[in-house]
Design a protein around this motif. Structure first.
Motif, PDB file in Angstrom:
ATOM      1  N   LEU A  90       0.945   4.143  -8.050  1.00 50.13           N
ATOM      2  CA  LEU A  90       0.658   3.638  -6.705  1.00 50.13           C
ATOM      3  C   LEU A  90      -0.744   4.040  -6.266  1.00 50.13           C
ATOM      4  O   LEU A  90      -1.429   3.275  -5.570  1.00 50.13           O
ATOM      5  N   ALA A  91      -1.178   5.215  -6.673  1.00 52.65           N
ATOM      6  CA  ALA A  91      -2.532   5.654  -6.329  1.00 52.65           C
ATOM      7  C   ALA A  91      -3.569   4.743  -6.986  1.00 52.65           C
ATOM      8  O   ALA A  91      -4.576   4.390  -6.363  1.00 52.65           O
ATOM      9  N   ARG A  92      -3.322   4.343  -8.254  1.00 50.12           N
ATOM     10  CA  ARG A  92      -4.250   3.430  -8.925  1.00 50.12           C
ATOM     11  C   ARG A  92      -4.279   2.082  -8.206  1.00 50.12           C
ATOM     12  O   ARG A  92      -5.340   1.474  -8.066  1.00 50.12           O
ATOM     13  N   LEU A  93      -3.117   1.627  -7.766  1.00 50.68           N
ATOM     14  CA  LEU A  93      -3.066   0.363  -7.024  1.00 50.68           C
ATOM     15  C   LEU A  93      -3.854   0.478  -5.727  1.00 50.68           C
ATOM     16  O   LEU A  93      -4.631  -0.417  -5.367  1.00 50.68           O
ATOM     17  N   THR A  94      -3.687   1.590  -5.021  1.00 46.23           N
ATOM     18  CA  THR A  94      -4.354   1.778  -3.727  1.00 46.23           C
ATOM     19  C   THR A  94      -5.874   1.813  -3.878  1.00 46.23           C
ATOM     20  O   THR A  94      -6.603   1.438  -2.940  1.00 46.23           O
ATOM     21  N   GLU A  95      -6.365   2.228  -5.044  1.00 43.85           N
ATOM     22  CA  GLU A  95      -7.813   2.254  -5.266  1.00 43.85           C
ATOM     23  C   GLU A  95      -8.447   0.878  -5.120  1.00 43.85           C
ATOM     24  O   GLU A  95      -9.642   0.765  -4.847  1.00 43.85           O
ATOM     25  N   HIS A  96      -7.640  -0.177  -5.285  1.00 45.31           N
ATOM     26  CA  HIS A  96      -8.156  -1.541  -5.205  1.00 45.31           C
ATOM     27  C   HIS A  96      -7.855  -2.194  -3.859  1.00 45.31           C
ATOM     28  O   HIS A  96      -8.124  -3.388  -3.688  1.00 45.31           O
ATOM     29  N   LEU A  97      -7.284  -1.423  -2.924  1.00 45.69           N
ATOM     30  CA  LEU A  97      -6.847  -1.969  -1.640  1.00 45.69           C
ATOM     31  C   LEU A  97      -7.372  -1.106  -0.496  1.00 45.69           C
ATOM     32  O   LEU A  97      -7.708   0.059  -0.697  1.00 45.69           O
ATOM     33  N   PRO A  98      -7.426  -1.672   0.731  1.00 45.81           N
ATOM     34  CA  PRO A  98      -7.912  -0.864   1.855  1.00 45.81           C
ATOM     35  C   PRO A  98      -6.943   0.228   2.280  1.00 45.81           C
ATOM     36  O   PRO A  98      -7.357   1.228   2.863  1.00 45.81           O
ATOM     37  N   TRP A  99      -5.641   0.074   2.000  1.00 51.65           N
ATOM     38  CA  TRP A  99      -4.662   1.107   2.328  1.00 51.65           C
ATOM     39  C   TRP A  99      -3.429   0.939   1.431  1.00 51.65           C
ATOM     40  O   TRP A  99      -3.289  -0.086   0.759  1.00 51.65           O
ATOM     41  N   PRO A 100      -2.541   1.920   1.386  1.00 51.90           N
ATOM     42  CA  PRO A 100      -1.379   1.844   0.477  1.00 51.90           C
ATOM     43  C   PRO A 100      -0.443   0.691   0.826  1.00 51.90           C
ATOM     44  O   PRO A 100      -0.352   0.264   1.983  1.00 51.90           O
ATOM     45  N   VAL A 101       0.272   0.215  -0.180  1.00 56.20           N
ATOM     46  CA  VAL A 101       1.254  -0.842   0.043  1.00 56.20           C
ATOM     47  C   VAL A 101       2.503  -0.243   0.684  1.00 56.20           C
ATOM     48  O   VAL A 101       2.780   0.951   0.530  1.00 56.20           O
ATOM     49  N   PRO A 102       3.259  -1.040   1.434  1.00 60.17           N
ATOM     50  CA  PRO A 102       4.495  -0.515   2.037  1.00 60.17           C
ATOM     51  C   PRO A 102       5.539  -0.184   0.973  1.00 60.17           C
ATOM     52  O   PRO A 102       5.548  -0.774  -0.108  1.00 60.17           O
ATOM     53  N   SER A 103       6.401   0.755   1.277  1.00 64.12           N
ATOM     54  CA  SER A 103       7.489   1.104   0.365  1.00 64.12           C
ATOM     55  C   SER A 103       8.427  -0.087   0.219  1.00 64.12           C
ATOM     56  O   SER A 103       8.751  -0.770   1.203  1.00 64.12           O
ATOM     57  N   THR A 104       8.857  -0.360  -1.002  1.00 58.49           N
ATOM     58  CA  THR A 104       9.688  -1.520  -1.272  1.00 58.49           C
ATOM     59  C   THR A 104      10.567  -1.243  -2.485  1.00 58.49           C
ATOM     60  O   THR A 104      10.416  -0.211  -3.162  1.00 58.49           O
ATOM     61  N   LEU A 105      11.486  -2.131  -2.765  1.00 57.78           N
ATOM     62  CA  LEU A 105      12.326  -1.996  -3.953  1.00 57.78           C
ATOM     63  C   LEU A 105      11.433  -1.870  -5.186  1.00 57.78           C
ATOM     64  O   LEU A 105      10.560  -2.722  -5.421  1.00 57.78           O
ATOM     65  N   THR A 106      11.630  -0.821  -5.951  1.00 55.04           N
ATOM     66  CA  THR A 106      10.780  -0.541  -7.108  1.00 55.04           C
ATOM     67  C   THR A 106      11.649  -0.285  -8.337  1.00 55.04           C
ATOM     68  O   THR A 106      12.608   0.488  -8.269  1.00 55.04           O
ATOM     69  N   ILE A 107      11.303  -0.943  -9.424  1.00 57.99           N
ATOM     70  CA  ILE A 107      12.060  -0.837 -10.661  1.00 57.99           C
ATOM     71  C   ILE A 107      11.208  -0.129 -11.711  1.00 57.99           C
ATOM     72  O   ILE A 107      10.047  -0.491 -11.924  1.00 57.99           O
ATOM     73  N   ALA A 108      11.785   0.887 -12.351  1.00 59.33           N
ATOM     74  CA  ALA A 108      11.116   1.538 -13.474  1.00 59.33           C
ATOM     75  C   ALA A 108      11.332   0.683 -14.720  1.00 59.33           C
ATOM     76  O   ALA A 108      12.461   0.312 -15.045  1.00 59.33           O
ATOM     77  N   THR A 109      10.243   0.357 -15.406  1.00 59.97           N
ATOM     78  CA  THR A 109      10.289  -0.424 -16.636  1.00 59.97           C
ATOM     79  C   THR A 109       9.951   0.498 -17.802  1.00 59.97           C
ATOM     80  O   THR A 109       9.487   1.619 -17.593  1.00 59.97           O
ATOM     81  N   PRO A 110      10.143   0.053 -19.041  1.00 64.65           N
ATOM     82  CA  PRO A 110       9.798   0.925 -20.169  1.00 64.65           C
ATOM     83  C   PRO A 110       8.321   1.339 -20.207  1.00 64.65           C
ATOM     84  O   PRO A 110       7.982   2.346 -20.807  1.00 64.65           O
ATOM     85  N   GLY A 111       7.459   0.554 -19.534  1.00 61.20           N
ATOM     86  CA  GLY A 111       6.037   0.891 -19.583  1.00 61.20           C
ATOM     87  C   GLY A 111       5.381   1.073 -18.233  1.00 61.20           C
ATOM     88  O   GLY A 111       4.155   1.196 -18.151  1.00 61.20           O
TER      89      GLY A 111
END
Length: 287
Positions: A90-111
């Protein structure tokens, strides 16, 4: 027997949320049926038939308009630097955005992780590759994701954050929408068209080049392949040199280079395929 019931239950659970599903190959991520964009369904009878035929099928959810979902795909290994856990992803994602994304349904994948968001009705958002950032893809209209509960040799898909599906933030929508393409000027291919030996052949070349240059992103490969078939038949009949036909098509396809990962090599391969399939179907012009 428990695994069998679980996978069928996975399909019904997704369908109950209004998310059309279809089967994937057992233990895999590739569709087990043809025409899945048309056949993905929430219909109980259809789901019973699919998983009755093979209860080991994994489960896919069609993204985009069918389900109203747009899913952000965080690939931990391909992020820069790689993400060790969800917080880092999520931190890597936020580096490309003005602020963090809202919490939402999140699925862990093998990668990595899938972040589920509710997509807007307009504009239609298609899948993207690394448009948001390195190791950050998205699954939209015309795409699909592997549902939680599915199993692969690399690992299982499991719920990591059990939250309601949040609306896709506008800041992400702006990153997902393709950048506007510059106006297509016929000058980009007109020089190669102009050397055609007669006006009729020149008109054919110009029409095919125009179609390729103006093709929509999700149809560009199909359009380029079709135009390569048309011109390839003329090449097969010695009405046109292969070099001339290829130059016209590649010049026209150049308007797409860099858009959603389209490369010069991909354009060349598509033209090669079109020429190869048309070799046995020469088309002779009446002069």
């Amino acid at each position: 027997m428990t695994a069998v019931l679980d996978l069928r239950a996975v399909a019904f659970a997704a369908a109950a949320r209004g998310w059309p599903v279809f089967p994937l190959r057992p233990g895999g991520k590739t569709p087990a049926i043809k025409r899945w964009p048309e056949l993905a369904s929430t219909d109980e009878d259809r789901i019973h038939r699919w998983w009755g035929y093979n209860p080991r099928y994994n489960v896919a959810i069609a993204t985009g308009r069918p389900s109203g979902l747009h899913v952000i795909d965080l690939d931990a290994r391909h992020m820069i630097p790689p993400a060790a856990d969800l917080a880092e992803g999520l931190a890597r994602l936020t580096e490309h955005l003005p602020w963090p994304v809202p919490s939402t349904l999140t699925i862990a994948t093998p990668g990595g992780w899938h972040l589920y968001f509710r997509a807007p009705n307009e504009p239609p958002l298609r899948s993207t590759v690394a448009r948001i950032g390195e190791g950050i893809d998205s699954r939209g209209h015309g795409g699909y994701i592997v549902a939680p509960g599915s199993r692969t040799p690399q690992g299982d898909y499991t719920v990591a954050v059990h939250r309601p599906v949040a609306d896709l933030p506008d800041m992400l929508i702006q990153r997902i929408i393709p950048p506007p393409r510059p106006p297509v000027a016929p000058g980009s291919w007109s020089s190669s068209v102009a050397v055609a030996p007669d006006s009729y052949l020149a008109a054919i070349l110009a029409a095919e080049a125009e179609q390729v240059a103006r093709a929509r992103v999700h149809l560009r490969n199909h359009t380029l392949f079709r135009s390569a078939l048309v011109l390839g038949r003329l090449v097969a009949a010695d009405e046109l040199s292969e070099h001339h036909a290829r130059t016209v098509l590649i010049d026209a396809a150049a308007t797409h280079l860099g858009v959603e990962g389209f490369t010069a090599n991909e354009a060349q391969r598509t033209v090669d395929n079109g020429f190869r399939y048309s070799r046995t179907r020469p088309r002779r012009l009446r002069h």
